[in-house]
Design an enzyme around this catalytic site. Sequence first.
Site, PDB file in Angstrom:
ATOM      1  N   THR A   1      41.226  39.190  34.738  1.00 28.08           N
ATOM      2  CA  THR A   1      42.561  39.483  33.884  1.00 28.08           C
ATOM      3  C   THR A   1      43.902  38.398  34.429  1.00 28.08           C
ATOM      4  O   THR A   1      44.476  38.512  34.019  1.00 28.08           O
ATOM      5  CB  THR A   1      43.339  40.800  35.098  1.00 28.08           C
ATOM      6  OG1 THR A   1      43.161  40.714  36.502  1.00 28.08           O
ATOM      7  CG2 THR A   1      42.670  41.790  34.647  1.00 28.08           C
TER       8      THR A   1
ATOM      9  N   HIS B   1      39.274  33.255  41.607  1.00 26.46           N
ATOM     10  CA  HIS B   1      39.444  34.279  42.962  1.00 26.46           C
ATOM     11  C   HIS B   1      37.795  35.103  43.027  1.00 26.46           C
ATOM     12  O   HIS B   1      37.395  35.725  42.409  1.00 26.46           O
ATOM     13  CB  HIS B   1      41.057  34.672  42.751  1.00 26.46           C
ATOM     14  CG  HIS B   1      40.677  36.023  41.680  1.00 26.46           C
ATOM     15  ND1 HIS B   1      40.611  35.295  39.880  1.00 26.46           N
ATOM     16  CD2 HIS B   1      39.725  37.308  40.972  1.00 26.46           C
ATOM     17  CE1 HIS B   1      41.039  36.091  39.125  1.00 26.46           C
ATOM     18  NE2 HIS B   1      40.578  37.750  40.139  1.00 26.46           N
TER      19      HIS B   1
END
Length: 113
Positions: A94, A99
Site C-alpha cells: 500500500t 519496506h
Amino acid sequence: MNDCLFCKIAAGEIPSTKVYEDEYVYAFNDIDPKAPTHILFIPKQHIQSAAHIDGDNSFIVSKIFEAISKVAKDLGLDDGFRVVSNVGESAGQTVPHLHFHVLSGRDMTWPPG
Ligand code: 5GP
Ligand code: ZN
C-alpha cells in the site's frame, strides 16, 4: 517535490516511533500493528519496492538486514520473527517505498494469506 509517505517519515517530516536509525536505514513501529511487535525497516533512499533492487542499490538491502538482526537481538525476539516485503498491489503493498515488516510476539501461520 517528493510526496512519498515513507521518505517523509525517514526525513522526520512526519512523526513516527523510531526503533533504529543509521546512515542508510530507518526503522519505526507500524501505526496499525498486526502482531505485538511490528516494525517497518525502510531505506532512507527512495526505492519503490523489492522489484526495484539492482546492482546500484542492493547494498542497502544488506544494511537493512544487518539492522533487522541487530534490533531482533536488542529486543530479544528469541522465539522468532517473520520478515515480509509486499511487492505491488496484488501482494498487498500500500506504500510504494520499499519496506520490510518485522512481525513477532505471536504464532504465525504458513502459508500467509
Ligand atoms: P504495506 O501494506 O505497503 O505492505 O505496508 C505498509 C504499512 O505501513 C502498513 O502496515 C501500515 O499500517 C503502515 N503505515 C501506513 N501509514 C503509516 C504511517 O503514517 N505511520 C506508520 N508508522 N505506519 C504507517
Ligand atoms: Zn519514498
